[in-house]
Design an enzyme around this catalytic site. Sequence first.
Site, PDB file in Angstrom:
ATOM      1  CD  GLU A 126      -2.933   1.326   2.182  1.00 23.53           C
ATOM      2  OE1 GLU A 126      -2.738   0.486   3.175  1.00 23.53           O
ATOM      3  OE2 GLU A 126      -3.913   1.936   2.270  1.00 23.53           O
ATOM      4  N   GLY A 258       3.046   2.415  10.770  1.00 25.55           N
ATOM      5  CA  GLY A 258       2.879   1.537  12.026  1.00 25.55           C
ATOM      6  C   GLY A 258       2.678   0.096  11.685  1.00 25.55           C
ATOM      7  CG  MET A 260       0.151  -3.243   4.907  1.00 28.96           C
ATOM      8  SD  MET A 260      -0.957  -1.811   4.340  1.00 28.96           S
ATOM      9  CE  MET A 260      -1.976  -2.666   3.214  1.00 28.96           C
ATOM     10  CD  GLU A 261      -4.849  -1.914   5.389  1.00 25.11           C
ATOM     11  OE1 GLU A 261      -3.885  -1.691   6.061  1.00 25.11           O
ATOM     12  OE2 GLU A 261      -5.610  -1.683   4.777  1.00 25.11           O
ATOM     13  CD  GLU A 295      -2.869  -2.147  10.597  1.00 26.88           C
ATOM     14  OE1 GLU A 295      -3.343  -2.251   9.553  1.00 26.88           O
ATOM     15  OE2 GLU A 295      -2.658  -1.015  11.038  1.00 26.88           O
TER      16      GLU A 295
HETATM   17  N1  TRP Z   1      -3.301   0.876   5.680  1.00 32.42           N
HETATM   18  C1  TRP Z   1      -2.252   0.864   6.709  1.00 32.42           C
HETATM   19  C2  TRP Z   1      -2.838   1.185   7.933  1.00 32.42           C
HETATM   20  O1  TRP Z   1      -3.875   2.149   8.321  1.00 32.42           O
HETATM   21  C3  TRP Z   1      -1.340   2.298   6.577  1.00 32.42           C
HETATM   22  C4  TRP Z   1      -0.305   2.282   5.520  1.00 32.42           C
HETATM   23  C5  TRP Z   1      -0.344   2.752   4.315  1.00 32.42           C
HETATM   24  C6  TRP Z   1       1.002   1.768   5.381  1.00 32.42           C
HETATM   25  N2  TRP Z   1       0.711   2.853   3.648  1.00 32.42           N
HETATM   26  C7  TRP Z   1       1.676   2.291   4.648  1.00 32.42           C
HETATM   27  C8  TRP Z   1       1.672   1.372   6.516  1.00 32.42           C
HETATM   28  C9  TRP Z   1       2.856   2.116   4.180  1.00 32.42           C
HETATM   29  C10 TRP Z   1       3.162   1.112   6.218  1.00 32.42           C
HETATM   30  C11 TRP Z   1       3.559   1.324   5.288  1.00 32.42           C
HETATM   31  O2  TRP Z   1      -3.415   0.297   8.683  1.00 32.42           O
HETATM   32 ZN    ZN Z   2      -5.579   1.575   8.551  1.00 31.25          ZN
END
Ligand code: TRP
Ligand code: ZN
Length: 855
Positions: A126, A258, A260-261, A295
């Site tokens: 992401e 932080g 990633m899901e 997550e």
């Molecule tokens: N989708 C993740 C969250 O909110 C956050 C996220 C977006 C992210 N881009 C990222 C985390 C790049 C790490 C690195 O939980």
């Molecule tokens: Zn998120």
Amino acid sequence: MKDETPQTVHLADYLPPSHLVEDVRLTFRLAPASTRVLSEIRFTPNPARPGAHDLRLDGEALGLISAAVDGTPITALPDTTGLTLPAATLPDGPFIFTAEVEIAPEDNTRLEGLYMSRAMYCTQCEAEGFRRITFYPDRPDVMAPFHVRIESDLPVLLSNGDLKGEGPGWAEWHDPWPKPSYLFALVAGDLVAHSDRFTTASGREVALNIWVRPGDEGKCAYAMGALKRAMKWDEETYGREYDLDIFNIVAVDDFNMGAMENKGLNIFNSKYVLALPETATDDDFARIEAIIAHEYFHNWTGNRITCRDWFQLCLKEGLTVYRDQSFSSDMRSASVKRIEDVLTLRARQFREDGGPLAHPVRPDNYVEINNFYTATVYEKGAEVIGMLKSLVGEDGYRKALDLYFDRHDGDAATIEDWLKVFEDATGRDLTQFKRWYTDAGTPRLTVTEDFRDGRYTLSFKQETAPTPGQSEKPPRVIPIAVGLLNPNGDEVLPTQVLEMTEAEQSFTFEGLATRPVPSILRNFSAPVVLDRASTPEERAFLLAHDTDPFNKWEAGRSLAKDVLARMVTDGAAPGPDYLDALTRMARDEALDPAFRAYALRLPSEDDMAQTLFAAGRTPDPAAIYAAREKLALAVAEALRPTLTSLHETMAVPGPYTPDPRAAGQRALRLQALAYLTRLDGGARAEKQFSEASNMTEELGAMAALLMIGKGEEALASFARRWAADRLVMDKWFTLQVLEATPAALAETARRLTEHAEFDWKNPNRFRAVLGAMAANHAGFHHASGAAYRLLADWLIKLDGINPQTAARLSTAFETWRRYDADRQGMIRAELARIRATPGLSRDLGEMTQRMLGEG
Ligand code: TRP
Ligand code: ZN
């Protein structure tokens, strides 16, 4: 071509994809310097885009070895951002695209795509990282089931979904749930698992694993407990069950954010997984619980229902933050959680919304999407959902959410889809409400009141200042929760939600014997700035009597801010109203210790600067610092007996547990210690530091010592004790920077960047020093400009290897317009210097351009 002008992407230009993907097969032959990625992608023309279209595949920094369509090698050549397969060369029905590419994970310092972190392979896709792995339509509205084969000698090989087979040197995974490429993940390394199980409400057995480096397996129990609580809560509260046989979490040391899901394979910054009482503070434990839940909750809000395009980011992030906040408030104290969330909202989102980076919860254009993972999208996005819930009620919310999951499972959805389920489920027209998504800026709500003949009238006026690209701000619907108190302290009107829809609107309450004291915007019912002239007596009254815990805290905070504002202007000493009210509150045993700790905390310097600026003044960072120091000393002196007794009575007996009750006591005790240390020369803090058996107290005591300039010994012994623990050493770096005096800050930070353990390529360590430097308000804004220069130097350096993190940290400069001409000039000069750097990334390029106000 590095110097191409970056293109702006517009929401209005959205077009459905030309082709859909029915199935993806990927094979990874892992090697640090040259990994081979083989792909086999079954495409089909998208019926939503009739006619013959070119197929554009995204791809960046890929070495193309070969590619074919239905077995026939392609002749098209990739450009710097991808590969176009001309319509004329494509069958009009389904076809298979195959490719082999080469990538170099060990050279990937951006931490996007496939990269290495201390001998372990991991991915971050992401928002647009998958295109650094292979050629693909890397957009969230293209969803497909993935088959993944990993070939490597490393012992643990993971990807999304369920394990289909494994043998020496390989493993195969299959994720049956169609997903966009941004949810793809792969991990390979020498890892060990902390394992457990969860049985879902319908009886599905789920294997749970938290994968970490050998030696860290003893630090996962808390995260595992949090995961199980989150799984259960989502079943009970939202009726959402987990949908695979296995759920993996991996902790990684080098990570841009932080966590990633990724579907079935969440990847975490190790900071938000690993915790023992000796190494993690109470705040760390709370954050771990919240992020693990966040997550996990994405599995439904983000993964099963994803976003059509990146403009819809708040669809998953605002909702998932709202869900994690509700979870934490159910696990902990709801009122304390609300105070914490509002503190962060004001510190980060109001700050953003009031400056050059202001943007709507749903932006309508961007250059680099990574720059829009912001407090506005996340935190304001969550507030908007809270408001929606208070407008449609608990039942309406539940019905709308059921409909959302029902109607959109498997979709890549939009904010329009989201609002439509609320309209359909509740019959309410949300046209005006939608402005919360499309209009940037924090509304300012002014209140006047009138009382005659038993009728009490509250008149509100809403105004939102122009934001970049948006000069017109039509009125929004604002839910204003109000309660009324009698002067004797009884509540005459329990909380009622007033719906303000006009620019100016009055609400009348009948049949009141005496003029009431209003408690407005209870539980912070809308993300607005409330502007109401009030006396210290009235604020002290609300601090003592308000039945709404949030507004009780808010009354104390406004009182403190009024006092501080006056001290900044004329050096006045704090009056007795404030100190007396604070004393009574601190001694009130009916109040949760965690609440009292927050109420004893003075408003931050940045918050004061924001408040003064909003009131039309030019904040002087040195004057704010001096006033706050003076006020802290006055509080310490006036409350000395109370603080002394709190420091004794709040000690938590027995072994450490991270539960909220014990954490609240420790917070109150440490707050007392911080004040008392200003009076006792550090005696208590030294004792507490040497006796501490948990990180909360060890760090709290060290902070108190550093604050009075007596932290040297503690720092040295801390460093000896924790040299081998990277996460704990991050705290060691941070605290010195946060506690440096304004004049010493830049030099302290510079010296730490020369420390042997300052690994600038590790985002946690970089943030521990340079991020903390920007959080030391008076030091960062010191008149010398030394901290501005140091930060700019490091942002330029970091941008060369990790643009995403450099761009995020550049927001330290977003407040420049608040300050005097000298500081403005210095910050603008640094922004211009960054901007003029040859080869600057699109990420940092966009940020500096927006901050300089160049559109
Ligand atoms: N989708 C993740 C969250 O909110 C956050 C996220 C977006 C992210 N881009 C990222 C985390 C790049 C790490 C690195 O939980
Ligand atoms: Zn998120």
